[in-house]
Motif scaffolding. Structure first.
Motif, PDB file in Angstrom:
ATOM      1  N   GLU A 152      -0.043  10.643   5.724  1.00 53.23           N
ATOM      2  CA  GLU A 152       1.008   9.913   6.331  1.00 53.23           C
ATOM      3  C   GLU A 152       2.424  10.369   5.932  1.00 53.23           C
ATOM      4  O   GLU A 152       3.106  10.714   7.077  1.00 53.23           O
ATOM      5  N   LYS A 153       2.634  11.117   4.958  1.00 53.24           N
ATOM      6  CA  LYS A 153       3.813  12.026   4.566  1.00 53.24           C
ATOM      7  C   LYS A 153       4.112  13.008   5.378  1.00 53.24           C
ATOM      8  O   LYS A 153       5.142  13.237   5.742  1.00 53.24           O
ATOM      9  N   VAL A 154       2.884  13.776   5.799  1.00 54.99           N
ATOM     10  CA  VAL A 154       3.244  15.185   6.369  1.00 54.99           C
ATOM     11  C   VAL A 154       3.525  14.617   8.089  1.00 54.99           C
ATOM     12  O   VAL A 154       4.608  15.143   8.680  1.00 54.99           O
ATOM     13  N   VAL A 155       2.829  13.523   8.452  1.00 57.24           N
ATOM     14  CA  VAL A 155       3.317  13.050   9.722  1.00 57.24           C
ATOM     15  C   VAL A 155       4.765  12.600   9.652  1.00 57.24           C
ATOM     16  O   VAL A 155       5.796  12.957  10.707  1.00 57.24           O
ATOM     17  N   MET A 156       5.353  11.850   8.711  1.00 61.94           N
ATOM     18  CA  MET A 156       6.716  11.171   8.760  1.00 61.94           C
ATOM     19  C   MET A 156       7.793  12.476   8.473  1.00 61.94           C
ATOM     20  O   MET A 156       8.637  12.508   9.087  1.00 61.94           O
TER      21      MET A 156
ATOM     22  N   ARG B 243      -1.291   3.354  10.964  1.00 63.16           N
ATOM     23  CA  ARG B 243      -1.293   3.012   9.747  1.00 63.16           C
ATOM     24  C   ARG B 243       0.194   2.796   9.153  1.00 63.16           C
ATOM     25  O   ARG B 243       0.197   1.823   8.189  1.00 63.16           O
ATOM     26  N   LEU B 244       0.819   3.428   9.307  1.00 64.24           N
ATOM     27  CA  LEU B 244       2.333   3.452   8.529  1.00 64.24           C
ATOM     28  C   LEU B 244       3.131   2.465   9.229  1.00 64.24           C
ATOM     29  O   LEU B 244       3.704   1.721   8.557  1.00 64.24           O
ATOM     30  N   VAL B 245       3.040   2.155  10.592  1.00 66.32           N
ATOM     31  CA  VAL B 245       3.483   0.932  11.220  1.00 66.32           C
ATOM     32  C   VAL B 245       3.069  -0.322  10.457  1.00 66.32           C
ATOM     33  O   VAL B 245       3.652  -1.326  10.355  1.00 66.32           O
TER      34      VAL B 245
ATOM     35  N   LYS C 126       0.700  -1.182  -0.174  1.00 65.12           N
ATOM     36  CA  LYS C 126       0.078  -0.025   0.137  1.00 65.12           C
ATOM     37  C   LYS C 126       1.074   1.264   0.055  1.00 65.12           C
ATOM     38  O   LYS C 126       1.862   1.329   0.778  1.00 65.12           O
ATOM     39  N   GLU C 127       0.376   2.150  -0.788  1.00 60.84           N
ATOM     40  CA  GLU C 127       1.129   3.339  -0.737  1.00 60.84           C
ATOM     41  C   GLU C 127       0.920   4.216   0.667  1.00 60.84           C
ATOM     42  O   GLU C 127      -0.082   4.093   0.771  1.00 60.84           O
ATOM     43  N   ILE C 128       2.005   5.115   0.687  1.00 56.85           N
ATOM     44  CA  ILE C 128       1.722   6.056   1.732  1.00 56.85           C
ATOM     45  C   ILE C 128       0.793   7.224   1.405  1.00 56.85           C
ATOM     46  O   ILE C 128       1.234   7.875   0.309  1.00 56.85           O
ATOM     47  N   THR C 129      -0.154   7.728   2.111  1.00 54.23           N
ATOM     48  CA  THR C 129      -0.779   8.695   1.798  1.00 54.23           C
ATOM     49  C   THR C 129      -0.131  10.094   1.966  1.00 54.23           C
ATOM     50  O   THR C 129       0.871  10.379   2.735  1.00 54.23           O
ATOM     51  N   GLU C 130      -0.873  11.177   1.645  1.00 52.42           N
ATOM     52  CA  GLU C 130      -0.204  12.314   1.752  1.00 52.42           C
ATOM     53  C   GLU C 130      -0.312  12.981   3.188  1.00 52.42           C
ATOM     54  O   GLU C 130       0.643  13.392   3.633  1.00 52.42           O
TER      55      GLU C 130
END
Length: 67
Positions: free
Chosen positions: A10-14, A52-54, A4-8
């Motif tokens: 999730e990218k902000v958090v990362m 979700r990222l984990v 699954k791709e990382i959402t926008e």
């Protein structure tokens, strides 16, 4: 099976996690997201994105193991 791709979101958090020179609390991550990225997220929202990222990382790691 494709990962699954990382959402926008999730990218902000990362980005906040990656850009910090030290470990961050959930409250600190939330504050960074809201001030640096113009969001108005609650701590629970940030926690959900991190969970979700984990999960995505675990799924990807397990898929590699199964090959």
């Amino acid at each position: 099976m494709r990962a699954k791709e990382i959402t926008e979101c999730e990218k902000v958090v990362m980005k906040c996690v990656w850009d910090s020179p030290h470990e961050l609390s959930m409250q600190e991550i939330t504050e960074m997201v809201n001030t640096q990225h113009g969001k108005n997220w609650k701590t629970q929202t940030v926690s959900t994105f991190l969970a979700r990222l984990v999960k995505k990382f675990e799924d990807k790691a397990n898929a590699r193991k199964d090959k």
